[in-house]
Enzyme design. Structure first.
Site, PDB file in Angstrom:
ATOM      1  N   CYS A 135       0.844  -1.201   0.000  1.00 36.34           N
ATOM      2  CA  CYS A 135       0.000   0.000   0.000  1.00 36.34           C
ATOM      3  C   CYS A 135       0.877   1.247   0.000  1.00 36.34           C
ATOM      4  CB  CYS A 135      -0.931  -0.019   1.205  1.00 36.34           C
ATOM      5  SG  CYS A 135      -1.995   1.424   1.280  1.00 36.34           S
ATOM      6  N   CYS A 138      -0.402   4.115   2.099  1.00 37.40           N
ATOM      7  CA  CYS A 138      -0.247   3.957   3.550  1.00 37.40           C
ATOM      8  C   CYS A 138       1.204   4.193   3.961  1.00 37.40           C
ATOM      9  CB  CYS A 138      -0.604   2.553   4.014  1.00 37.40           C
ATOM     10  SG  CYS A 138      -1.956   1.802   3.160  1.00 37.40           S
ATOM     11  N   ASP A 139       2.135   3.673   3.184  1.00 35.57           N
ATOM     12  CA  ASP A 139       3.527   3.600   3.666  1.00 35.57           C
ATOM     13  C   ASP A 139       4.521   4.457   2.894  1.00 35.57           C
ATOM     14  OD1 ASP A 139       2.713   1.742   5.589  1.00 35.57           O
ATOM     15  OD2 ASP A 139       2.796   0.120   4.132  1.00 35.57           O
TER      16      ASP A 139
END
Ligand code: NDP
Length: 311
Positions: A135, A138-139
């Site tokens: 992701c 997300c990261d």
């Protein structure tokens, strides 16, 4: 003895919670099992900016907390745990570990999970939280001004590579064939981005690191067999998703990937009283809002089904 449940909802993403809100308000006394990842895929997202009703956007985890609270407000019985066994051969029997549930209706909202390559080294650094992710949104933040590798040639990979290009120094895309699967517009976007390098016919064969974090990716040219080591601190995988439907396989009609097939225009499955909502049946839209929409449909379909049984 089996616990009797009027409406069982499996999964706690936007589909499951929306189904719960509607089912609870219709006095179906829903019991919702949250599954392995309470809150679902949105708990691994940062800002959700395209869900109607939040003009300033909302964080994925906050949205899921709100949805949980809203479904609890109307009396949903929310439980931590997941369904490990199913028997739809004679009635609707399910097991949450060893606890047997005998249901009058079931709404499946188990969603989908990101696919990984299946390399040992990928698993190792994923579990260590040391540089493997599925992701980018997300990261990606953790790889600011660093070099990263991303695998995949579909729309997701292109979208994530483009997202990463705004944060990272360099993004190296590994596409296993000599062409993208992505739409033309997405291909052009990555091709036009200066700090994205695309390597066609290339696969990742090993993620190398210092035992804690990723330091490079060993790649192989699928035509020549030539190996190459690319220094990188992040390894992103964007090769599609797999629906979380294995447990239902013996009983429900699915496509070859495992997406449950619903009757057109409804959330009905091939088993009476079993309904499906969200990404477990949707490989096309896969949005929070579409999942919520089909969650609502599933609850309405379940309500109608239960009413028809009583009459
Ligand atoms: P796709 O299934 O479309 O693409 C998967 C990609 O990963 C393909 O390039 C595939 O290669 C590659 N791949 C699969 N397995 C491996 C492997 N083991 N090793 C290396 N590469 C692998 O998945 P997406 O998640 O990209 O998209 C899913 C759906 O969502 C699509 O319909 C897409 O259009 C849509 N979507 C739309 C977006 C948008 O329009 N903004 C954004 C994101 C998704 P190969 O081609 O060789 O099989």
């Amino acid at each position: 003895m089996a616990e009797k449940i009027k409406c069982l909802i499996i999964g706690s993403g936007p589909a499951g919670y929306t189904a719960a809100i509607y089912a609870a308000r219709a006095n179906l006394y829903p019991v919702l099992y949250q599954g392995i990842q309470p809150g679902g895929q949105l708990t691994t997202t940062t800002d959700v900016e395209n869900f109607p009703g939040y003009p300033e956007g909302i964080s994925g985890p906050d949205m899921m907390i709100d949805l949980q609270k809203q479904s609890e407000r109307f009396g949903t019985d929310i439980r931590n745990g997941w369904i490990t066994k199913v028997d739809f051969s004679n009635g609707l029997k399910l097991w949450a570990d060893n606890h047997e549930l005998e249901c009058e209706s079931v709404i499946i909202s188990t969603g989908a999970s990101a696919k990984y390559l299946g390399l040992e080294s990928e698993k190792k650094y994923l579990e260590l939280g040391g540089g493997v992710s599925a992701c980018a949104v997300c990261d990606g933040f953790f790889y600011k001004n660093q070099d990263v590798v991303i695998v995949g040639g579909g729309d997701s990979a292109c979208e994530e590579a483009h997202y990463l290009s705004k944060l990272c120094k360099k993004v190296i895309m590994l596409v296993r064939k000599d062409n993208f699967r992505a739409s033309k517009i997405m291909q052009e976007r990555v091709q036009k981005t200066n700090n994205i390098q695309i390597l066609f016919n290339t696969s990742a064969v090993e993620i190398k690191g210092d035992g804690q974090v990723v330091t490079s990716v060993l790649t192989k040219n699928n035509i020549t067999g030539e190996l190459n080591e690319i220094p990188a601190t992040g390894f992103f995988v964007a090769i599609g998703h797999k629906p979380n439907t294995d447990v239902f396989k013996p009983f429900l009609e699915m496509d070859e990937t495992g997406y449950i097939i619903n009757k057109p225009g409804s959330t009905k499955t091939n088993i009476q009283g079993v309904f499906v909502s969200g990404d477990a049946a949707d490989h096309t839209y896969r949005q929070a809002i579409t999942a919520a929409g089909t969650g609502c449909m599933a609850a309405l379909d379940a309500e109608k089904y239960l009413a028809s049984k009583e009459n």
